[in-house]
Design a protein around this motif. Structure first.
Motif, mmCIF file in Angstrom:
data_model
loop_
_atom_site.group_PDB
_atom_site.id
_atom_site.type_symbol
_atom_site.label_atom_id
_atom_site.label_comp_id
_atom_site.label_asym_id
_atom_site.label_seq_id
_atom_site.Cartn_x
_atom_site.Cartn_y
_atom_site.Cartn_z
ATOM 1 N N TRP A 115 0.844 -1.202 0.000
ATOM 2 C CA TRP A 115 0.000 0.000 0.000
ATOM 3 C C TRP A 115 0.881 1.254 0.000
ATOM 4 N N ALA A 118 2.765 1.791 -3.339
ATOM 5 C CA ALA A 118 1.876 2.316 -4.377
ATOM 6 C C ALA A 118 1.640 3.809 -4.198
ATOM 7 N N HIS A 119 1.493 4.249 -2.959
ATOM 8 C CA HIS A 119 1.258 5.668 -2.706
ATOM 9 C C HIS A 119 2.544 6.489 -2.853
ATOM 10 N N ALA A 121 4.802 5.900 -4.977
ATOM 11 C CA ALA A 121 5.019 6.003 -6.416
ATOM 12 C C ALA A 121 4.261 7.178 -7.026
ATOM 13 N N GLU A 122 3.249 7.672 -6.322
ATOM 14 C CA GLU A 122 2.470 8.812 -6.818
ATOM 15 C C GLU A 122 3.131 10.162 -6.514
ATOM 16 N N LEU A 123 4.150 10.163 -5.679
ATOM 17 C CA LEU A 123 4.835 11.410 -5.326
ATOM 18 C C LEU A 123 5.822 11.818 -6.418
ATOM 19 N N ASP A 124 6.134 13.111 -6.421
ATOM 20 C CA ASP A 124 7.177 13.536 -7.355
ATOM 21 C C ASP A 124 8.529 13.050 -6.816
ATOM 22 N N LEU A 128 9.708 11.961 -2.909
ATOM 23 C CA LEU A 128 10.052 10.567 -2.639
ATOM 24 C C LEU A 128 11.455 10.468 -2.056
#
Length: 145
Positions: A115, A118-119, A121-124, A128
């Motif tokens: 989880w 996956a989240h 991976a959504e950050l710039d 990250l």
């Protein structure tokens, strides 16, 4: 650095983010919704430290011994921990995870890691990298007494 030197607004923002993230990690993954945060922490602590006396668990998790007794009983009823005789003190017992407890923790950690990955991976990329670089310091903060 003293409390006066810390940016209190930044500290409050960090506190809020850590609390929300922890809550989301607990409740966005299946399998542990019926365990309390303390029960989950006890399972984790036993995995990290090995078998522990109930009094040591209470101290480590900052709860009163009667509360820890209830937590242990709840985990034992679910088949996640067991009581074993203390090897040197007949008045005490040691709390260990069962095979079911080991399996439960492994499954829950895998779900939470997936989880979070996956989240993340959504950050710039800059956010990250900042979070990954901060991970060791956050771990040390979490380990403070």
């Amino acid at each position: 650095m003293t409390d006066d030197e810390l940016d209190q607004e930044a500290v409050a923002t960090l506190r809020g983010a850590v609390l929300r993230l922890g809550r989301r990690l607990r409740y966005q993954t299946s399998g542990d919704a019926d365990l309390s945060a303390t029960e989950l922490a006890v399972l984790g602590r036993i995995g990290l430290c090995g078998p522990m006396a109930p009094s040591a668990l209470a101290r480590a998790e900052h709860v009163k011994p009667p509360s820890m007794t209830k937590v242990i009983e709840s985990l034992q009823e679910r088949g996640l921990v067991r009581r074993d005789p203390h090897p040197t003190d007949g008045r005490q017992c040691l709390i260990s995870r069962t095979e079911a407890g080991e399996s439960f923790v492994a499954k829950t950690r895998a779900q939470r890691t997936a989880w979070l990955a996956a989240h993340l991976a959504e950050l710039d990329p800059a956010d990250l990298q900042a979070l990954l670089a901060a991970a060791p310091a956050l771990q040390r903060l979490a380990d403070l007494p």
